[in-house]
Each structure stands twice: as structure tokens, then as C-alpha cells.
Design an enzyme around this catalytic site. Structure first.
Site, PDB file in Angstrom:
ATOM      1  N   TRP A   1       0.832  -1.205   0.000  1.00  0.00           N
ATOM      2  CA  TRP A   1       0.000   0.000   0.000  1.00  0.00           C
ATOM      3  C   TRP A   1       0.870   1.261   0.000  1.00  0.00           C
ATOM      4  O   TRP A   1       1.791   1.387   0.812  1.00  0.00           O
ATOM      5  CB  TRP A   1      -0.894   0.047   1.212  1.00  0.00           C
ATOM      6  CG  TRP A   1      -1.945  -0.992   1.403  1.00  0.00           C
ATOM      7  CD1 TRP A   1      -2.632  -1.200   2.566  1.00  0.00           C
ATOM      8  CD2 TRP A   1      -2.493  -1.931   0.467  1.00  0.00           C
ATOM      9  NE1 TRP A   1      -3.556  -2.218   2.403  1.00  0.00           N
ATOM     10  CE2 TRP A   1      -3.484  -2.685   1.125  1.00  0.00           C
ATOM     11  CE3 TRP A   1      -2.229  -2.232  -0.879  1.00  0.00           C
ATOM     12  CZ2 TRP A   1      -4.219  -3.699   0.493  1.00  0.00           C
ATOM     13  CZ3 TRP A   1      -2.946  -3.250  -1.503  1.00  0.00           C
ATOM     14  CH2 TRP A   1      -3.926  -3.962  -0.829  1.00  0.00           C
TER      15      TRP A   1
ATOM     16  N   ASN B   1      -7.311  -0.849  -5.153  1.00  0.00           N
ATOM     17  CA  ASN B   1      -7.395  -2.267  -4.813  1.00  0.00           C
ATOM     18  C   ASN B   1      -8.838  -2.762  -4.882  1.00  0.00           C
ATOM     19  O   ASN B   1      -9.701  -2.287  -4.154  1.00  0.00           O
ATOM     20  CB  ASN B   1      -6.846  -2.488  -3.393  1.00  0.00           C
ATOM     21  CG  ASN B   1      -7.028  -3.915  -2.924  1.00  0.00           C
ATOM     22  OD1 ASN B   1      -6.661  -4.854  -3.623  1.00  0.00           O
ATOM     23  ND2 ASN B   1      -7.611  -4.086  -1.737  1.00  0.00           N
ATOM     24  N   GLU B   2      -9.093  -3.679  -5.816  1.00  0.00           N
ATOM     25  CA  GLU B   2     -10.374  -4.365  -5.962  1.00  0.00           C
ATOM     26  C   GLU B   2     -11.572  -3.421  -6.127  1.00  0.00           C
ATOM     27  O   GLU B   2     -12.514  -3.441  -5.324  1.00  0.00           O
ATOM     28  CB  GLU B   2     -10.607  -5.337  -4.795  1.00  0.00           C
ATOM     29  CG  GLU B   2      -9.549  -6.426  -4.709  1.00  0.00           C
ATOM     30  CD  GLU B   2      -9.865  -7.481  -3.656  1.00  0.00           C
ATOM     31  OE1 GLU B   2     -10.665  -7.197  -2.743  1.00  0.00           O
ATOM     32  OE2 GLU B   2      -9.310  -8.596  -3.761  1.00  0.00           O
TER      33      GLU B   2
ATOM     34  N   TYR C   1      -9.483 -16.093  -5.426  1.00  0.00           N
ATOM     35  CA  TYR C   1      -9.967 -16.488  -4.104  1.00  0.00           C
ATOM     36  C   TYR C   1     -11.216 -17.362  -4.235  1.00  0.00           C
ATOM     37  O   TYR C   1     -12.298 -16.969  -3.783  1.00  0.00           O
ATOM     38  CB  TYR C   1     -10.293 -15.263  -3.262  1.00  0.00           C
ATOM     39  CG  TYR C   1      -9.096 -14.439  -2.863  1.00  0.00           C
ATOM     40  CD1 TYR C   1      -8.182 -14.921  -1.930  1.00  0.00           C
ATOM     41  CD2 TYR C   1      -8.885 -13.185  -3.421  1.00  0.00           C
ATOM     42  CE1 TYR C   1      -7.084 -14.171  -1.562  1.00  0.00           C
ATOM     43  CE2 TYR C   1      -7.779 -12.421  -3.052  1.00  0.00           C
ATOM     44  CZ  TYR C   1      -6.886 -12.918  -2.127  1.00  0.00           C
ATOM     45  OH  TYR C   1      -5.794 -12.173  -1.759  1.00  0.00           O
TER      46      TYR C   1
ATOM     47  N   GLU D   1      -3.055 -11.114  -6.701  1.00  0.00           N
ATOM     48  CA  GLU D   1      -3.346 -11.694  -5.389  1.00  0.00           C
ATOM     49  C   GLU D   1      -3.848 -13.117  -5.604  1.00  0.00           C
ATOM     50  O   GLU D   1      -4.690 -13.353  -6.469  1.00  0.00           O
ATOM     51  CB  GLU D   1      -4.435 -10.929  -4.622  1.00  0.00           C
ATOM     52  CG  GLU D   1      -4.045  -9.588  -4.078  1.00  0.00           C
ATOM     53  CD  GLU D   1      -5.128  -9.010  -3.162  1.00  0.00           C
ATOM     54  OE1 GLU D   1      -5.922  -9.811  -2.602  1.00  0.00           O
ATOM     55  OE2 GLU D   1      -5.187  -7.782  -3.015  1.00  0.00           O
TER      56      GLU D   1
ATOM     57  N   TRP E   1      -0.741 -13.740  -1.862  1.00  0.00           N
ATOM     58  CA  TRP E   1      -1.275 -13.009  -0.707  1.00  0.00           C
ATOM     59  C   TRP E   1      -1.289 -13.977   0.471  1.00  0.00           C
ATOM     60  O   TRP E   1      -2.039 -14.935   0.451  1.00  0.00           O
ATOM     61  CB  TRP E   1      -2.702 -12.525  -0.978  1.00  0.00           C
ATOM     62  CG  TRP E   1      -3.238 -11.722   0.164  1.00  0.00           C
ATOM     63  CD1 TRP E   1      -3.832 -12.187   1.299  1.00  0.00           C
ATOM     64  CD2 TRP E   1      -3.216 -10.292   0.298  1.00  0.00           C
ATOM     65  NE1 TRP E   1      -4.187 -11.160   2.135  1.00  0.00           N
ATOM     66  CE2 TRP E   1      -3.818  -9.980   1.540  1.00  0.00           C
ATOM     67  CE3 TRP E   1      -2.746  -9.246  -0.495  1.00  0.00           C
ATOM     68  CZ2 TRP E   1      -3.976  -8.674   1.983  1.00  0.00           C
ATOM     69  CZ3 TRP E   1      -2.911  -7.954  -0.054  1.00  0.00           C
ATOM     70  CH2 TRP E   1      -3.509  -7.666   1.168  1.00  0.00           C
TER      71      TRP E   1
END
Length: 430
Positions: free
Chosen positions: A109, A225-226, A306, A346, A388
Site C-alpha cells: 500500500w 485495490n479491488e 480467491y 493476489e 497473498w
């Protein structure tokens, strides 16, 4: 690079920073080479070596005229831990550990908005001590031969994110809506973010005197992010924001690569929403992998993996099958639709799954690394992956259900190093 074991594994070569070729004969030789490169000699050599910018040529990343493939990781906490002296050593420890595993890029970050150890205290107000901590992260990464993928804001609330920007606008009486998604369309909030981006990119590092936009230690910028904009499932609001912000970044910094930060879901008009997305909800999040990634100022596509969070009723072997289909689809998109590299920025497997066993992580990681190898072997768009996430010992309260201390599980440690050893690799910045 992320090229894994194969019948020709022992014939593969590793390219060192001085241009010499080192044959890799077995795992032990590879470990010894990585250790010598980074575990004592690397720092001094790195300081003397001119670092080149990573560029893009079609579906491949390029460094000094050669294909550059990425085996890397996420450690979101680097800036935060660089603020305080008692946590600062962890930053060097994880970067050194990554280097000794042959990893080349760490995603982290470059934001902390209005939270503890905030970089941006309020719109346009910055904490210089935290900025110096980010300066330290960049300098330390360069010394260890690691490049950084910096994310600029969070869609989630952790470390402020778009929720904090909306709150600032609301508190100042200029906000158009209390919805978190107003981050994407409110003119005042867009200006807050642009000011932040300009301040960051033009920051002169207090430790080496280099402006961030001129520092090749930074591999690339990630817009958010996302990103999700659920209030506009058509995707038009998010698309407009990406177009505007990517043009703004490139107007300030033409040297670095840029990505969006997508999870990789296909939107409501993409036929793959029916065959590749995990479930129907994934097409209603206001994003679309192809449409968002095609924007000219976006240099490479990003995807996350994920399956155990996206599905709630599948067993491990079913999730593995999904991973194969998910990666194959996006690499195909990079090859045929986008003509851009695709990075799986990720990936992780939760230890909270009801059927979880530690050995599953090795199988999960290997499936992902093998898919990258298969694409790279054909000079395809599969350009790399970032696990991740990695931690050092003593950081349990910062960890989540996906994090690992890799050397605590030898089989995982070996798997990561083998991936780094296979294929042609640029060590010490090329």
C-alpha cells in the site's frame, strides 16, 4: 520468473545482473545462487548497478530488452511498519527474505487515509513522518533488489479507502452522496484523489533525492485495490473513473506502468459472465475485466484468485478446477483480446475452510505457478503472480486467514524458490 519444474528444468539458465549465465543444477545450486546474489553481495552490487524501468511490449514485460517475468508477493504493511523504529526492522527482514527466495516484485500500500499512522491526514494534508517511512520502503527495496507495485487507494475500508474520501467530502459539506460509490463520480472527491496522486508521484525521496515518478525501483502503480461500484452495475461509472484517473497518472508519470487493480470479474455484457465468473453476483459489481483493461493508458491487466471466498459450497478439488479455468480464461483474454500482460496480483487459500489442510496450500500455489509457466513457455500473456501474503515471525495480529511465514513450512518455501529458479530471470535489476 515463475517458470516451474519441467523435463527441461535442469537445462534452464538464470540470467544474472552482470550478464553472466549460471546453469542451475538442482534445487541446492539454485538456493546457493540466490543466496550469493542477495544474501550479502547483492546490496553492494545493487547500489552500483543502474536500475532500468520495467516496460511493456505487447503481452510481455520487458527489462533491458529481455522478457521479465514476475514471481512475487504481497506485504501491504511495509509503510505502516516503517513509521515506528521498533517495527521498522521487519521491513528489511521481509524484503531480504523475498530476495533470498528469488522474488522480484512486492505489492504494497502507498496509501493510508485518515487512519492510524495516516499518510493523508485529510484532503491535501500529509504526515511527513509517514511519507519518510514510504521513502524508506523504496530505498530498502532497491537495496534488496526488489521492485514495488504501489496501490493508491482501497475500495475496502481498511486504511481509509474510498469510505474515508466520501466522509471527508461529507464533513466539508461538499459531498453529493453518502454512498461509498460517490468516490467514483463526485467531482470534489475526484479532485481529492487527483491531488493525492500528484503529491505522491512528484514526491522527492528524502533519502535518495529521486522523485517517485523517476524511480525505477517502483515497478508500477495500481489505481485502486479491488474496485467495485455496485450502484452502477452497467460499469459506466467505474469505466469513466478509470479513464480519467489513468490519463491523469500518465500525464504526470510516463515512465511507470499502470494497472487498475481488478479482481477479474466479467461484466453484464460479457458472455464469459455465464461460463467463467464464480457466480452471477460477480457480473453485478460495476466492473468488467475486458472493458476496464482495454483502456489505452492501462498497461497490464490484474486478476485475483480467491475461489474459497467466491464460492461457499465447493470442496478443495472443485476450487482447484475453477482456478485452472479462471486463469486459462484471463490469459486467453490477454493473448487475444487485450494484447497486454496479465498479472495475478493476489492469490490465496484460507486456513478457515472447513476441509483445510496445510498441504492444500502447496497444491493450490503449484496450480497457479504451473499455469503461469505454461503461458510463459509460449511467450503468452501470463506475466506473473503475487501470493497473498507474506509475513515475518511475530506478526500474528496483522495476519489474516491467507498469510504465511514461508520458511516455517519447508515445502512451501521450496516451491516458491523452485519457481524463481526456473526459466530466464533478471537478478539485481537486470
Amino acid at each position: 520468473m515463475i517458470l516451474r519444474s519441467s523435463p527441461t528444468y535442469r537445462k534452464k539458465m538464470v540470467v544474472a545482473g552482470n550478464g553472466l549465465f549460471y546453469p542451475i543444477v538442482g534445487f541446492a545450486s539454485c538456493v546457493a545462487f540466490i543466496y550469493m546474489s542477495f544474501g550479502g553481495l547483492g546490496t553492494n552490487l545493487q547500489e552500483k548497478t543502474k536500475l532500468g524501468f520495467v516496460e511493456r511490449n505487447g503481452t510481455q514485460f520487458m527489462l533491458d530488452g529481455k522478457a521479465f517475468y514476475i514471481n512475487g508477493w504481497n506485504s501491504y504493511w511495509l509503510m505502516d511498519h516503517s513509521v515506528d523504529e521498533y517495527t521498522k526492522p521487519r521491513v528489511r527482514e521481509i524484503l531480504q527474505a523475498g530476495a533470498k527466495m528469488g522474488l522480484t516484485v512486492c505489492r504494497t500500500w502507498a496509501f493510508n487515509d485518515g487512519d492510524y499512522n495516516a499518510l493523508q491526514i485529510s484532503p491535501g494534508r500529509f504526515n511527513e513522518e509517514v511519507f519518510k517511512a514510504l521513502d524508506h520502503v523504496i530505498v530498502e527495496a532497491r537495496q534488496q533488489g526488489i521492485r514495488l507495485l504501489f496501490s493508491l487507494v482501497n475500495n475496502l475500508q481498511a486504511y481509509g479507502g474510498k469510505t474515508q474520501y466520501v466522509k471527508w467530502a461529507w464533513d466539508e459539506g461538499v459531498g453529493l452522496s453518502a454512498s461509498n460509490d460517490s468516490f467514483f463520480f463526485d467531482p470534489s472527491i475526484r479532485n481529492y484523489f487527483k491531488n493525492y496522486v500528484k503529491t505522491l508521484l512528484t514526491r522527492k525521496n528524502t533519502l535518495n533525492g529521486i522523485e517517485y515518478r523517476d524511480d525505477p525501483t517502483i515497478f508500477a502503480w495500481e489505481l485502486i485495490n479491488e474496485p467495485r461500484c455496485i450502484t452502477d452495475a452497467s460499469g459506466d461509472t467505474l469505466q469513466d473513473w478509470i479513464e480519467e484517473m489513468s490519463a491523469f497518472v500518465k500525464a504526470i508519470d510516463k515512465k511507470h506502468l499502470l494497472t487498475v487493480g481488478l479482481e477479474g470479474f466479467y461484466g453484464p455484457k460479457n458472455p464469459k459472465r455465464l461460463t467463467v465468473n464464480p457466480e452471477m453476483w460477480a457480473s453485478r459489481l460495476g466492473s468488467d475485466f475486458i472493458r476496464n483493461s482495454k483502456i489505452p493508458n492501462i498497461d497490464f491487466a490484474s486478476v485475483h484468485i480467491y475461489p474459497d471466498h467466491w464460492f461457499h459450497d465447493k470442496e478443495f478439488h472443485e476450487n482447484l478446477k475453477f482456478v485452472s479455468k479462471w486463469m486459462r480464461s484471463h490469459i486467453e483474454d490477454g493473448d487475444k483480446e487485450l494484447n497486454k500482460p496479465v498479472m495475478f496480483t493476489e492469490y490465496g487459500l484460507s486456513n478457515q475452510n472447513k476441509d483445510f489442510e496445510p498441504s492444500q496450500r502447496d497444491r493450490f500455489y503449484k496450480a497457479i505457478l504451473d499455469a503461469i509457466y505454461k503461458s510463459a513457455k509460449k511467450n503468452g500473456s501470463g506475466a506473473g503472480s503475487l501470493v497473498w501474503q507474506l509475513f515475518v515471525g511475530g506478526m500474528d495480529k496483522y495476519n489474516d486467514e491467507f498469510g504465511i511465514v514461508p520458511w516455517e513450512r519447508p515445502s512451501t518455501y521450496k516451491l516458491i524458490i523452485e519457481q524463481s529458479c526456473s526459466g530466464k530471470f533478471h537478478f539485481l535489476g537486470g
